[in-house]
Design a protein around this motif. Structure first.
Motif, mmCIF file in Angstrom:
data_model
loop_
_atom_site.group_PDB
_atom_site.id
_atom_site.type_symbol
_atom_site.label_atom_id
_atom_site.label_comp_id
_atom_site.label_asym_id
_atom_site.label_seq_id
_atom_site.Cartn_x
_atom_site.Cartn_y
_atom_site.Cartn_z
ATOM 1 N N THR A 82 0.542 -1.287 0.037
ATOM 2 C CA THR A 82 -0.013 -0.154 -0.289
ATOM 3 C C THR A 82 0.937 0.685 -0.096
ATOM 4 N N VAL A 122 3.340 -0.233 -4.946
ATOM 5 C CA VAL A 122 2.390 0.243 -4.758
ATOM 6 C C VAL A 122 1.039 -0.544 -5.934
ATOM 7 N N THR A 124 -1.287 -2.980 -4.555
ATOM 8 C CA THR A 124 -2.920 -2.427 -3.617
ATOM 9 C C THR A 124 -3.420 -1.158 -2.144
ATOM 10 N N HIS A 125 -5.133 -0.874 -2.441
ATOM 11 C CA HIS A 125 -5.033 0.584 -2.687
ATOM 12 C C HIS A 125 -6.761 0.564 -1.218
ATOM 13 N N SER A 126 -6.160 1.113 0.353
ATOM 14 C CA SER A 126 -6.413 0.764 1.552
ATOM 15 C C SER A 126 -7.171 1.781 1.341
#
Ligand code: HEM
Length: 126
Positions: A82, A122, A124-126
């Motif tokens: 992330t 990056v 994955t977006h959290s």
């Protein structure tokens, strides 16, 4: 900072880089956002990072000789990277450089060089 030398040379070549990387993974092990992603035994990761950063910073191409094309983003795809983890990774490296008394100008240059790859990984977006 001596612009005539590679970053690898300025960081103290093989031994200097190894010490910084060892400090870096101690910091990673103490960082709650990063530690759970890594194995208990950091020795193989330290070794690969030493090979990779050696070549990334202008030393001999150790990583490619042993493991082929780096494809670093692909190698990180199995981990949830992330934006916050990229920030934390860079903060652990910045601290490792400070802990090993790397002068400010060189430290900032090194971090600037690592920012591109870190945010590029990056996935994955959290
Ligand atoms: C952005 C945040 C990052 C995270 C969360 C992260 C996390 C990880 C993890 C979990 C591993 C695998 C450890 C294992 O073997 O089990 C790894 C491997 C590795 N990382 Fe990162 N990493 C990040 C950024 C970077 C950057 C910026 C670089 C270098 C420019 C880098 C270079 C490497 C190398 C060389 C390996 C070993 C690859 C291999 O197994 O062949 N990483 N990273």
């Amino acid at each position: 900072m001596d612009v005539e030398q590679t970053i690898y040379q300025q960081l103290g070549e093989s031994d200097g880089l190894r010490t910084i990387i060892e400090t870096f993974y101690e910091n990673v092990g103490n960082e709650p956002l990063l530690a759970p992603l890594f194995p208990e035994n950091m020795a193989p990761v330290i070794e690969k990072q030493h090979q990779f950063l050696t070549q990334f910073f202008g030393g001999p191409p150790l990583f490619s000789e042993k493991h082929g094309h780096p494809m670093m983003r692909a190698r990180h795809m199995r981990f949830p990277v992330t934006n916050e983890r990229a920030d934390a990774w860079l903060a652990c490296m910045n601290a490792a450089l400070e802990q090993n008394n790397v002068e400010d100008e060189l430290r900032e240059f090194v971090i600037a060089r690592l920012q591109g790859p870190a945010y590029h990984f990056v996935n994955t977006h959290s």
